[in-house]
Design a protein around this motif. Structure first.
Motif, PDB file in Angstrom:
ATOM      1  N   SER A   1     -13.567  11.659  22.437  1.00  0.00           N
ATOM      2  CA  SER A   1     -13.726  10.894  21.174  1.00  0.00           C
ATOM      3  C   SER A   1     -13.508  11.716  19.912  1.00  0.00           C
ATOM      4  O   SER A   1     -13.956  11.329  18.830  1.00  0.00           O
ATOM      5  CB  SER A   1     -15.120  10.245  21.114  1.00  0.00           C
ATOM      6  OG  SER A   1     -15.315   9.386  22.211  1.00  0.00           O
ATOM      7  N   SER A   2     -12.792  12.842  20.032  1.00  0.00           N
ATOM      8  CA  SER A   2     -12.570  13.686  18.846  1.00  0.00           C
ATOM      9  C   SER A   2     -11.469  13.144  17.931  1.00  0.00           C
ATOM     10  O   SER A   2     -11.203  13.706  16.866  1.00  0.00           O
ATOM     11  CB  SER A   2     -12.232  15.124  19.272  1.00  0.00           C
ATOM     12  OG  SER A   2     -11.163  15.143  20.180  1.00  0.00           O
TER      13      SER A   2
ATOM     14  N   THR B   1     -11.531   9.835  16.931  1.00  0.00           N
ATOM     15  CA  THR B   1     -12.044   8.562  16.401  1.00  0.00           C
ATOM     16  C   THR B   1     -11.794   8.411  14.907  1.00  0.00           C
ATOM     17  O   THR B   1     -11.303   7.369  14.442  1.00  0.00           O
ATOM     18  CB  THR B   1     -13.556   8.425  16.704  1.00  0.00           C
ATOM     19  OG1 THR B   1     -13.751   8.545  18.116  1.00  0.00           O
ATOM     20  CG2 THR B   1     -14.081   7.071  16.232  1.00  0.00           C
TER      21      THR B   1
ATOM     22  N   ASN C   1      -7.816   9.852  22.756  1.00  0.00           N
ATOM     23  CA  ASN C   1      -9.209   9.912  22.283  1.00  0.00           C
ATOM     24  C   ASN C   1     -10.175   9.929  23.469  1.00  0.00           C
ATOM     25  O   ASN C   1     -11.186  10.640  23.450  1.00  0.00           O
ATOM     26  CB  ASN C   1      -9.498   8.713  21.374  1.00  0.00           C
ATOM     27  CG  ASN C   1     -10.737   8.915  20.518  1.00  0.00           C
ATOM     28  OD1 ASN C   1     -11.100  10.040  20.172  1.00  0.00           O
ATOM     29  ND2 ASN C   1     -11.408   7.834  20.171  1.00  0.00           N
ATOM     30  N   ASP C   2      -9.844   9.151  24.513  1.00  0.00           N
ATOM     31  CA  ASP C   2     -10.664   9.166  25.737  1.00  0.00           C
ATOM     32  C   ASP C   2     -10.598  10.529  26.421  1.00  0.00           C
ATOM     33  O   ASP C   2     -11.610  11.032  26.912  1.00  0.00           O
ATOM     34  CB  ASP C   2     -10.185   8.081  26.709  1.00  0.00           C
ATOM     35  CG  ASP C   2     -10.440   6.675  26.179  1.00  0.00           C
ATOM     36  OD1 ASP C   2     -11.329   6.523  25.317  1.00  0.00           O
ATOM     37  OD2 ASP C   2      -9.742   5.732  26.616  1.00  0.00           O
TER      38      ASP C   2
ATOM     39  N   GLU D   1      -5.488   6.166  21.178  1.00  0.00           N
ATOM     40  CA  GLU D   1      -6.730   5.720  21.828  1.00  0.00           C
ATOM     41  C   GLU D   1      -6.862   6.328  23.225  1.00  0.00           C
ATOM     42  O   GLU D   1      -7.965   6.699  23.652  1.00  0.00           O
ATOM     43  CB  GLU D   1      -6.774   4.193  21.875  1.00  0.00           C
ATOM     44  CG  GLU D   1      -7.111   3.599  20.504  1.00  0.00           C
ATOM     45  CD  GLU D   1      -6.894   2.094  20.406  1.00  0.00           C
ATOM     46  OE1 GLU D   1      -6.276   1.520  21.344  1.00  0.00           O
ATOM     47  OE2 GLU D   1      -7.318   1.506  19.402  1.00  0.00           O
TER      48      GLU D   1
ATOM     49  N   TYR E   1     -10.561   3.509   6.953  1.00  0.00           N
ATOM     50  CA  TYR E   1     -11.559   4.463   6.465  1.00  0.00           C
ATOM     51  C   TYR E   1     -11.910   4.158   5.015  1.00  0.00           C
ATOM     52  O   TYR E   1     -11.044   3.745   4.230  1.00  0.00           O
ATOM     53  CB  TYR E   1     -11.026   5.893   6.614  1.00  0.00           C
ATOM     54  CG  TYR E   1     -12.073   6.967   6.427  1.00  0.00           C
ATOM     55  CD1 TYR E   1     -13.221   6.982   7.213  1.00  0.00           C
ATOM     56  CD2 TYR E   1     -11.916   7.967   5.470  1.00  0.00           C
ATOM     57  CE1 TYR E   1     -14.184   7.978   7.052  1.00  0.00           C
ATOM     58  CE2 TYR E   1     -12.866   8.959   5.297  1.00  0.00           C
ATOM     59  CZ  TYR E   1     -14.006   8.956   6.094  1.00  0.00           C
ATOM     60  OH  TYR E   1     -14.961   9.935   5.930  1.00  0.00           O
TER      61      TYR E   1
ATOM     62  N   ILE F   1      -8.113   7.917  14.062  1.00  0.00           N
ATOM     63  CA  ILE F   1      -7.667   6.547  14.364  1.00  0.00           C
ATOM     64  C   ILE F   1      -8.060   5.601  13.229  1.00  0.00           C
ATOM     65  O   ILE F   1      -7.274   4.753  12.812  1.00  0.00           O
ATOM     66  CB  ILE F   1      -8.236   6.072  15.725  1.00  0.00           C
ATOM     67  CG1 ILE F   1      -7.546   6.836  16.868  1.00  0.00           C
ATOM     68  CG2 ILE F   1      -8.073   4.572  15.908  1.00  0.00           C
ATOM     69  CD1 ILE F   1      -8.186   6.659  18.231  1.00  0.00           C
ATOM     70  N   GLN F   2      -9.291   5.778  12.704  1.00  0.00           N
ATOM     71  CA  GLN F   2      -9.740   4.963  11.571  1.00  0.00           C
ATOM     72  C   GLN F   2      -8.816   5.142  10.368  1.00  0.00           C
ATOM     73  O   GLN F   2      -8.410   4.176   9.720  1.00  0.00           O
ATOM     74  CB  GLN F   2     -11.158   5.389  11.153  1.00  0.00           C
ATOM     75  CG  GLN F   2     -12.265   4.576  11.779  1.00  0.00           C
ATOM     76  CD  GLN F   2     -13.602   4.943  11.151  1.00  0.00           C
ATOM     77  OE1 GLN F   2     -14.113   6.037  11.374  1.00  0.00           O
ATOM     78  NE2 GLN F   2     -14.154   4.045  10.381  1.00  0.00           N
TER      79      GLN F   2
END
Length: 409
Positions: free
Chosen positions: A135-136, A138, A130-131, A127, A148, A141-142
């Motif tokens: 946000s690439s 995201t 990701n910041d 996370e 997903y 992470i799911q």
């Protein structure tokens, strides 16, 4: 301005050349959080048993990514649609799946942090990254969380036949020299398919799956749960617990700032903030080793002896039993130690203790490994296999251990 070549290759002793698929993966590998994995042992203190087992989480993460590339190519060849975004997310998720491991892999979770698992810390790292990377991460992470909607993508990351296991069994077998763990991971991947959004193995891969499960069982008994590795890890956990105890009593121990932070603070999941994560990212095997080298000369009886035992590989005796250890035996060894060295029962309990270990190669209640027949029928590997041992592998085997000092500390 210097332009970096982002199409680098790694020469891996297991698979040969590993290619970096795109610039995001390159940038993640270059990041200091990931480079830290070069300093985290893959098999903890197993090198005290198998001298070659000095490989790191860095090796393992790259190997997993390589196998994921193979899996994506195989599934696409068989007509399974995987978008470019999903492909990249798979590579990111498997590359970072172990990024939250602490020094010597699992010892950290039971000592200087309070029940914070490496999976939870991996999630925090992802996370945070990701910041940093707009946000690439995201979708990765799911998939990592298992949220997903395409289930088979999550199974490639975490299941009973995921890319993590496909790499660590083969890699740990290679570096430890324990041939029983050597699996044909590439054949297993070649036999993968997807039916109704679930990962399955084609019928002709059934023997490879059998070998995989038997190898997993043998590797756990012979390497991961080897009694010497077990006692060494228990000593390491207790040494860190003692260091934390002394720090809370006002003692200042010689160690790095990062380790001092975790010894001084009670870190739980609730207070594991971004600052703690940054400090954690500075912590690796070398912090612990350098601390032990200092602590083996400390005035505290417990800290001194525990550190000395690990540094010089002069460990406690350990006995494995099928039944729970009787309290009388523990009390006998404790009282003997208390009398000999004039120490308290609490201090003696650092050197005389019991516990249990469990080995279950295949879990019936979790995601099954399903076999796909030519007729289209799908069956659980336990029913599909004519290997009688597989049913036995699905039952957990528990052993109990007792550790106590040799004649002289």
């Amino acid at each position: 301005m210097r332009v970096q070549n982002k199409l680098k290759i790694f020469n891996d002793p297991i698979y040969g050349f590993i290619t970096i698929p795109n610039s995001l993966i390159y940038d993640l590998i270059e990041h200091k959080f990931f480079q830290r994995l070069r300093r985290i042992s893959q098999m903890g203190l197993s090198y005290l048993v198998y001298p070659g087992a000095h490989h790191t989480r860095f090796h393992h993460a790259l190997g997993c990514m390589h196998l994921m590339q193979k899996a994506v190519n195989v599934l696409r060849f068989k007509g399974v649609e995987i978008s470019e975004e999903e492909e990249q997310a798979l590579y990111v998720a498997i590359l970072l799946h172990d990024i939250g491991h602490g020094p010597f892999s699992h010892a950290m979770e039971n000592s200087i942090v309070n029940n914070v698992s490496h999976e939870q810390i991996s999630m925090m790292f992802m996370e945070h990254l990701n910041d940093k990377f707009n946000s690439s991460l995201t979708l990765a992470i799911q998939i990592f969380k298992g949220e997903y909607h395409r289930r088979f993508l999550c199974q490639l990351i975490s299941s009973q036949l995921d890319m993590d296991r496909a790499d660590y069994l083969k890699r740990d077998s290679f570096y430890s020299g324990v041939a029983e763990g050597n699996i044909n991971s590439e054949r297993l991947i070649t036999m993968l398919h997807v039916v109704d959004d679930e990962l399955v193995v084609e019928e002709k891969g059934i023997y490879s799956v059998e070998k995989f499960l038997v190898a997993r069982r043998l590797m756990y008994w012979q390497t991961y749960l080897h009694k010497t590795s077990l006692v060494a890890e228990q000593l390491l956990i207790r040494m860190l617990q003692r260091a934390k105890e002394l720090t809370h009593e006002g003692e200042t121990l010689k160690c790095t700032e990062a380790l001092q932070y975790f010894l001084s603070n009670d870190i739980r999941i609730e207070n594991f903030d971004s600052n703690t994560l940054e400090v954690f990212a500075r912590l690796d095997d070398y912090d612990i080793i350098s601390a032990m080298k200092e602590w083996q000369y400390h005035s505290d009886f417990v800290l001194r002896n525990l550190s000395d035992m690990i540094i010089n590989r002069d460990l406690l005796k350990i006995k494995l039993k099928k039944k729970k250890v009787q309290k009388e035996k523990l009390e006998f060894h404790r009282s003997k130690l208390m009398e000999k060295y004039n120490i308290s029962e609490k201090e003696a309990s650092y050197f005389v203790f019991t516990g249990e270990i469990s080995n279950q190669a295949y879990q019936m209640k979790k995601d099954h490994i399903n076999i796909l027949y030519k007729s289209g029928k799908i069956e659980n590997i336990i029913k599909a296999s004519d290997q009688l041992n597989l049913k036995a592998l699905s039952k957990p085997v528990t052993k109990f251990y007792m550790c106590y000092p040799k004649e002289k500390l």
